[in-house]
Design a protein around this motif. Sequence first.
Motif, PDB file in Angstrom:
ATOM      1  N   VAL A   1       0.855  -1.194   0.000  1.00 21.03           N
ATOM      2  CA  VAL A   1       0.000   0.000   0.000  1.00 21.03           C
ATOM      3  C   VAL A   1       0.888   1.239   0.000  1.00 21.03           C
ATOM      4  O   VAL A   1       1.652   1.461   0.941  1.00 21.03           O
ATOM      5  N   LYS A   2       0.787   2.045  -1.057  1.00 26.71           N
ATOM      6  CA  LYS A   2       1.714   3.149  -1.269  1.00 26.71           C
ATOM      7  C   LYS A   2       1.368   4.384  -0.442  1.00 26.71           C
ATOM      8  O   LYS A   2       0.205   4.627  -0.100  1.00 26.71           O
ATOM      9  N   LEU A   3       2.403   5.162  -0.160  1.00 27.84           N
ATOM     10  CA  LEU A   3       2.237   6.388   0.630  1.00 27.84           C
ATOM     11  C   LEU A   3       1.235   7.343  -0.012  1.00 27.84           C
ATOM     12  O   LEU A   3       0.427   7.954   0.687  1.00 27.84           O
TER      13      LEU A   3
ATOM     14  N   GLU B   1      -3.768  10.068   0.626  1.00 22.58           N
ATOM     15  CA  GLU B   1      -5.036  10.482   0.022  1.00 22.58           C
ATOM     16  C   GLU B   1      -6.226  10.005   0.863  1.00 22.58           C
ATOM     17  O   GLU B   1      -7.166  10.751   1.134  1.00 22.58           O
ATOM     18  N   TRP B   2      -6.195   8.756   1.300  1.00 17.87           N
ATOM     19  CA  TRP B   2      -7.312   8.179   2.055  1.00 17.87           C
ATOM     20  C   TRP B   2      -7.488   8.829   3.425  1.00 17.87           C
ATOM     21  O   TRP B   2      -8.608   8.984   3.903  1.00 17.87           O
ATOM     22  N   THR B   3      -6.367   9.199   4.044  1.00 18.14           N
ATOM     23  CA  THR B   3      -6.446   9.768   5.397  1.00 18.14           C
ATOM     24  C   THR B   3      -6.498  11.296   5.391  1.00 18.14           C
ATOM     25  O   THR B   3      -6.794  11.909   6.419  1.00 18.14           O
ATOM     26  N   GLY B   4      -6.186  11.914   4.235  1.00 21.81           N
ATOM     27  CA  GLY B   4      -6.086  13.362   4.181  1.00 21.81           C
ATOM     28  C   GLY B   4      -4.949  13.870   5.044  1.00 21.81           C
ATOM     29  O   GLY B   4      -5.000  14.973   5.586  1.00 21.81           O
ATOM     30  N   HIS B   5      -3.894  13.056   5.146  1.00 22.05           N
ATOM     31  CA  HIS B   5      -2.829  13.299   6.119  1.00 22.05           C
ATOM     32  C   HIS B   5      -1.492  12.937   5.491  1.00 22.05           C
ATOM     33  O   HIS B   5      -1.328  11.826   4.973  1.00 22.05           O
ATOM     34  N   SER B   6      -0.539  13.853   5.483  1.00 17.98           N
ATOM     35  CA  SER B   6       0.743  13.578   4.831  1.00 17.98           C
ATOM     36  C   SER B   6       1.888  13.332   5.819  1.00 17.98           C
ATOM     37  O   SER B   6       3.016  13.065   5.404  1.00 17.98           O
ATOM     38  N   ARG B   7       1.573  13.426   7.112  1.00 22.99           N
ATOM     39  CA  ARG B   7       2.598  13.097   8.122  1.00 22.99           C
ATOM     40  C   ARG B   7       2.545  11.576   8.332  1.00 22.99           C
ATOM     41  O   ARG B   7       1.986  11.069   9.296  1.00 22.99           O
TER      42      ARG B   7
ATOM     43  N   LEU C   1       9.640   7.918   4.355  1.00 23.06           N
ATOM     44  CA  LEU C   1       8.898   9.018   4.965  1.00 23.06           C
ATOM     45  C   LEU C   1       7.967   9.701   3.962  1.00 23.06           C
ATOM     46  O   LEU C   1       8.343   9.915   2.810  1.00 23.06           O
ATOM     47  N   GLY C   2       6.753  10.010   4.426  1.00 24.87           N
ATOM     48  CA  GLY C   2       5.777  10.737   3.627  1.00 24.87           C
ATOM     49  C   GLY C   2       6.112  12.211   3.524  1.00 24.87           C
ATOM     50  O   GLY C   2       7.130  12.673   4.056  1.00 24.87           O
ATOM     51  N   ALA C   3       5.231  12.959   2.858  1.00 28.74           N
ATOM     52  CA  ALA C   3       5.499  14.344   2.470  1.00 28.74           C
ATOM     53  C   ALA C   3       5.897  15.263   3.622  1.00 28.74           C
ATOM     54  O   ALA C   3       6.826  16.054   3.495  1.00 28.74           O
ATOM     55  N   THR C   4       5.183  15.175   4.761  1.00 24.92           N
ATOM     56  CA  THR C   4       5.478  16.121   5.851  1.00 24.92           C
ATOM     57  C   THR C   4       6.043  15.441   7.099  1.00 24.92           C
ATOM     58  O   THR C   4       6.169  16.071   8.139  1.00 24.92           O
TER      59      THR C   4
END
Length: 275
Positions: A107-109, A114-120, A141-144
């Motif tokens: 399952v990709k970042l 997108e599903w959680t609306g959360h980039s941390r 690590l994700g975006a933020t």
Amino acid sequence: MEIVPISTENYKIGFIGAGNMAESIAKGVAVSGVLPPHRICTSHSNPSRRTVFESVGVKLVPNNNAVVEESDVVIFSVKPQVVKDVAMQLRPLFSQKKLLVSVAAGVKLKDLQEWTGHSRFIRVMPNTPSAVGEGASVMSLGATATKEDGELIAKLFGAVGKVWQADEKLFDAVTGLSGSGPSYIYLAIEALADGGVAAGLPRKLALGLASQTVLGAASMATKTGKHPGQLKDDVASPGGTTIAGIHELEKSGFRGILMNAVVAAAKRSRELSQN
């Protein structure tokens, strides 16, 4: 938006999903002293699963909503096919001060974010030997997610083995090697034991010797820092028993077979993650 650092003094972690991987991580974190068990929580309706977590002092809460509300770090450890539904249900509860982690294979970042609306977010690929404290985990690590977030998660997963950080584009190859790799080694242990039996050893002795030999060889490779080719050469004396065995392995394409297995598993991981 400024990312609020997670306090390393009193942060809490929660598991969405209370399966074997969550159990391994929770136990490792608690037993190693990385985090006291009362700062770990999860939820499960099955009494036997609840008992497993309660036995190490992990807090059981009524539902997944309570897990998110109780935790600074939320770890998704549910099956890949249900991650989307669970993430979408919990989405309203995620604030930027929470760090989200996923151990769901394939399952990709970008989808998780997108599903959680959360980039941390941090994605971690552990493997099953985490259950005995000898896991190999790779994280991206994700975006933020901050450097400090990464250090925090490396410490948590370091409680059940070794941790590496890598670009997410390498995760299919990681899956082919360390994710699926334990099964290749189990086959090798079984085959070595069968060879021992064929050579005249009792089954129990053969299996014990095969398992310990693989464990010892892996320890030599990790602890000495020597190249495996050098370690192989150290054992293989001129005209001896070991080089005779190696010759048979080379005639059968042993190294090529293992390489092909990793590549095939990585290819399948790539196919599954695109579905």
